[in-house]
Design a protein around this motif. Structure first.
Motif, PDB file in Angstrom:
ATOM      1  N   TYR A 246       0.797  -1.390  -0.096  1.00 22.41           N
ATOM      2  CA  TYR A 246      -0.234  -0.012  -0.486  1.00 22.41           C
ATOM      3  C   TYR A 246       1.206   0.732  -0.128  1.00 22.41           C
ATOM      4  O   TYR A 246       2.033   1.564   0.099  1.00 22.41           O
ATOM      5  CB  TYR A 246      -0.755   0.161   0.920  1.00 22.41           C
ATOM      6  N   PHE A 247       0.277   1.897  -0.747  1.00 21.26           N
ATOM      7  CA  PHE A 247       1.335   3.245  -0.215  1.00 21.26           C
ATOM      8  C   PHE A 247       0.053   4.699  -0.590  1.00 21.26           C
ATOM      9  O   PHE A 247      -1.107   4.881  -0.937  1.00 21.26           O
ATOM     10  CB  PHE A 247       1.676   3.737  -2.525  1.00 21.26           C
ATOM     11  N   ARG A 248       1.234   6.024  -0.135  1.00 19.00           N
ATOM     12  CA  ARG A 248       0.056   7.045   0.334  1.00 19.00           C
ATOM     13  C   ARG A 248       0.720   7.836  -0.472  1.00 19.00           C
ATOM     14  O   ARG A 248       2.446   7.705   0.338  1.00 19.00           O
ATOM     15  CB  ARG A 248      -0.628   7.085   1.468  1.00 19.00           C
ATOM     16  N   LEU A 249       0.501   9.358  -1.315  1.00 17.18           N
ATOM     17  CA  LEU A 249       0.960  10.255  -1.320  1.00 17.18           C
ATOM     18  C   LEU A 249       0.393  10.928  -0.526  1.00 17.18           C
ATOM     19  O   LEU A 249      -0.487  11.736  -1.252  1.00 17.18           O
ATOM     20  CB  LEU A 249       0.703  10.792  -3.463  1.00 17.18           C
ATOM     21  N   HIS A 250       1.496  11.905  -0.270  1.00 19.13           N
ATOM     22  CA  HIS A 250       0.502  12.983   0.362  1.00 19.13           C
ATOM     23  C   HIS A 250       1.470  14.597   0.186  1.00 19.13           C
ATOM     24  O   HIS A 250       2.260  14.598  -0.094  1.00 19.13           O
ATOM     25  CB  HIS A 250       1.035  13.283   2.233  1.00 19.13           C
ATOM     26  N   SER A 251       0.555  15.120  -0.163  1.00 22.30           N
ATOM     27  CA  SER A 251       0.673  16.543   0.438  1.00 22.30           C
ATOM     28  C   SER A 251      -0.735  18.176   0.972  1.00 22.30           C
ATOM     29  O   SER A 251      -1.669  18.132   0.905  1.00 22.30           O
ATOM     30  CB  SER A 251       0.434  17.600  -1.558  1.00 22.30           C
ATOM     31  N   GLY A 252       0.022  17.825   1.897  1.00 21.41           N
ATOM     32  CA  GLY A 252      -0.480  19.389   3.091  1.00 21.41           C
ATOM     33  C   GLY A 252      -1.286  18.343   3.300  1.00 21.41           C
ATOM     34  O   GLY A 252      -0.639  16.891   4.554  1.00 21.41           O
ATOM     35  N   ARG A 253      -2.711  18.672   3.458  1.00 17.23           N
ATOM     36  CA  ARG A 253      -3.744  17.772   4.115  1.00 17.23           C
ATOM     37  C   ARG A 253      -4.144  16.631   3.108  1.00 17.23           C
ATOM     38  O   ARG A 253      -5.109  15.679   3.622  1.00 17.23           O
ATOM     39  CB  ARG A 253      -4.267  18.525   4.865  1.00 17.23           C
ATOM     40  N   SER A 254      -3.954  16.899   1.984  1.00 17.50           N
ATOM     41  CA  SER A 254      -4.168  15.835   0.536  1.00 17.50           C
ATOM     42  C   SER A 254      -3.699  14.291   0.709  1.00 17.50           C
ATOM     43  O   SER A 254      -1.887  14.637   0.683  1.00 17.50           O
ATOM     44  CB  SER A 254      -4.369  16.904  -0.880  1.00 17.50           C
ATOM     45  N   PHE A 255      -3.949  13.316   1.103  1.00 18.37           N
ATOM     46  CA  PHE A 255      -3.752  12.368   0.099  1.00 18.37           C
ATOM     47  C   PHE A 255      -4.609  11.561  -0.857  1.00 18.37           C
ATOM     48  O   PHE A 255      -5.444  11.518  -1.010  1.00 18.37           O
ATOM     49  CB  PHE A 255      -3.644  11.635   1.311  1.00 18.37           C
ATOM     50  N   THR A 256      -3.679  10.360  -1.422  1.00 15.80           N
ATOM     51  CA  THR A 256      -4.536   9.707  -2.369  1.00 15.80           C
ATOM     52  C   THR A 256      -3.890   8.533  -1.805  1.00 15.80           C
ATOM     53  O   THR A 256      -2.213   8.167  -1.559  1.00 15.80           O
ATOM     54  CB  THR A 256      -4.457  10.293  -3.392  1.00 15.80           C
ATOM     55  N   GLU A 257      -4.976   7.115  -2.641  1.00 14.29           N
ATOM     56  CA  GLU A 257      -3.567   5.651  -1.695  1.00 14.29           C
ATOM     57  C   GLU A 257      -3.824   5.509  -3.047  1.00 14.29           C
ATOM     58  O   GLU A 257      -4.529   5.253  -3.559  1.00 14.29           O
ATOM     59  CB  GLU A 257      -4.913   5.108  -0.917  1.00 14.29           C
ATOM     60  N   ALA A 258      -2.732   4.363  -3.208  1.00 16.15           N
ATOM     61  CA  ALA A 258      -2.820   2.883  -4.609  1.00 16.15           C
ATOM     62  C   ALA A 258      -2.465   1.643  -3.378  1.00 16.15           C
ATOM     63  O   ALA A 258      -1.578   1.405  -2.607  1.00 16.15           O
ATOM     64  CB  ALA A 258      -1.983   3.381  -4.800  1.00 16.15           C
ATOM     65  N   ARG A 259      -3.526   0.477  -3.484  1.00 16.45           N
ATOM     66  CA  ARG A 259      -3.463  -0.252  -3.778  1.00 16.45           C
ATOM     67  C   ARG A 259      -2.589  -1.817  -4.329  1.00 16.45           C
ATOM     68  O   ARG A 259      -2.993  -2.001  -5.375  1.00 16.45           O
ATOM     69  CB  ARG A 259      -4.740  -1.340  -3.281  1.00 16.45           C
ATOM     70  N   VAL A 260      -1.548  -1.957  -4.044  1.00 15.30           N
ATOM     71  CA  VAL A 260      -1.293  -3.048  -5.178  1.00 15.30           C
ATOM     72  C   VAL A 260      -1.316  -4.219  -4.302  1.00 15.30           C
ATOM     73  O   VAL A 260      -0.596  -5.225  -4.085  1.00 15.30           O
ATOM     74  CB  VAL A 260       0.286  -2.796  -5.090  1.00 15.30           C
ATOM     75  N   ASP A 261      -2.412  -4.630  -4.902  1.00 22.24           N
ATOM     76  CA  ASP A 261      -3.114  -6.566  -4.136  1.00 22.24           C
ATOM     77  C   ASP A 261      -3.778  -7.422  -5.233  1.00 22.24           C
ATOM     78  O   ASP A 261      -4.250  -8.285  -4.681  1.00 22.24           O
ATOM     79  CB  ASP A 261      -4.245  -5.777  -2.934  1.00 22.24           C
TER      80      ASP A 261
END
Length: 347
Positions: A246-261
């Motif tokens: 699992y990855f999360r990219l953060h910029s300030g309070r915003s984030f988005t997640e990717a699941r390599v599953d």
């Protein structure tokens, strides 16, 4: 540009599907005659572009065959599968029906046709099970038609230029998800093929290559596009572990997640792994990256893993910098966060 809508609803909307299939030939004859009349009035067959949905895709193919493959282009949106699965090329849409044939697949496990049937075949989410579509029959009619109709919405989105969906050439969807097919050298200086009306940047190359399969994934709704990163990482661990990432990219309070599953990954001592990480949102100016390797181990001790190096390569925005990090200690099933650093060119 002149746009002509062919309304053959009285033939296509027959309750007896077998009858509707038989009507495709009759409708094709009528449309062929109309195009020949256009030709007599000065129209060029090479300028004709037919776009057909489901049975309409095969109808367009029959028209092209009637005209000896001389029309400029046919676009097939999820060509119908029932009664065409075992059909010979002359009995369905195929690349010889036009000078250029492109096909979009979204429902190959139900109403759509499996296989490759154009000079280029786009497979959205592998050509089956579109995100956001119902998974159970209790949803009613939508359960049966949502995947099939998604081909229309994706193509309309591309036509309106509200989405930009790049397909990567690959032998299978699983290999694409594994990150094994993210190269576009065959199309340089252009990118990999982009779904839509304007295919001029790739047409000649695709015709030369023969039948090419390209894959992409989407989100559940407009603008459908996912942000893709190629992730190359080297790990070291003492004991063999299997898991998903699992990855999360953060910029300030915003984030988005990717699941390599989509499958379990193997981590054994010194392991080099390439992944395709796809995020629903495009976050710029990334300040922090979070990562977790989930092994499913809830009883025994948490084993430590050493992340020797990791590199994120933006596929959709090559102008953006690569992001790296080196020598991070992590535990299985525990999230670790780090600030990305610039990558040196030799990594």
């Amino acid at each position: 540009m002149n746009i002509i809508v062919v309304d053959w609803n009285r033939g296509a909307a027959n309750f007896n599907y077998f009858t509707a299939v038989s009507y495709t030939r009759e409708a094709a004859q009528n449309l062929t005659g109309f195009i020949l009349t256009m030709q007599e009035e000065g129209a060029s067959l090479s300028s004709v572009h037919l776009i057909g949905v489901s049975l309409g895709a095969h109808l367009a193919g029959f028209v092209g065959a009637n005209l000896k493959g001389k029309i400029g282009r046919i676009t097939g949106l999820d060509p119908a599968g029932p009664m065409f699965t075992s059909a010979k090329p002359e009995e369905r849409l195929d690349p010889s029906d036009a000078m250029f044939v492109d096909v979009l697949h979204t429902d190959m496990d139900s109403f759509g046709l499996r296989g490759a049937h154009g000079h280029v075949d786009f497979y959205a989410n592998g050509g089956v099970d579109q995100p956001g579509c119902p998974k159970t029959i209790f949803a009613g009619k939508s359960y049966f038609v949502c995947d099939h109709q998604r081909s229309v919405f994706l193509y309309l989105c591309a036509l309106n230029r509200t989405c930009h969906l790049t397909g990567y050439p690959c032998s299978s969807y699983n290999h694409f998800l594994d990150g094994q097919c993210l190269q576009c050298e065959a199309f340089k200086p252009a990118s990999c093929p982009v779904l839509g009306y304007n295919m001029s940047s790739w047409r000649d190359t695709l015709i030369r290559l023969g039948q090419t399969k390209v894959y992409f994934t989407t989100t559940t709704s407009l603008p459908y596009k996912k942000l893709s990163y190629r992730v190359d990482m080297v790990t070291w661990n003492q004991y063999l572990r299997w898991g998903v990432v699992y990855f999360r990219l953060h910029s300030g309070r915003s984030f988005t997640e990717a699941r390599v599953d989509h499958k379990l990954l193997r981590f054994e001592q010194y392991t080099s792994t390439r992944l395709l990480a796809q995020f629903d949102e495009d976050i710029q100016n990334i300040q922090k990256i979070s990562m977790r390797i989930s092994t499913g181990n809830i009883i025994g001790p948490r084993y430590k893993m050493r992340l020797i190096r990791i590199r994120f390569t933006p596929l959709d925005h090559p102008e953006r910098p690569l992001m790296c990090r080196f020598d991070v200690i992590m535990e299985e099933n525990m999230e670790v966060s780090f600030r990305p650093l610039p990558c040196s060119s030799h990594l």
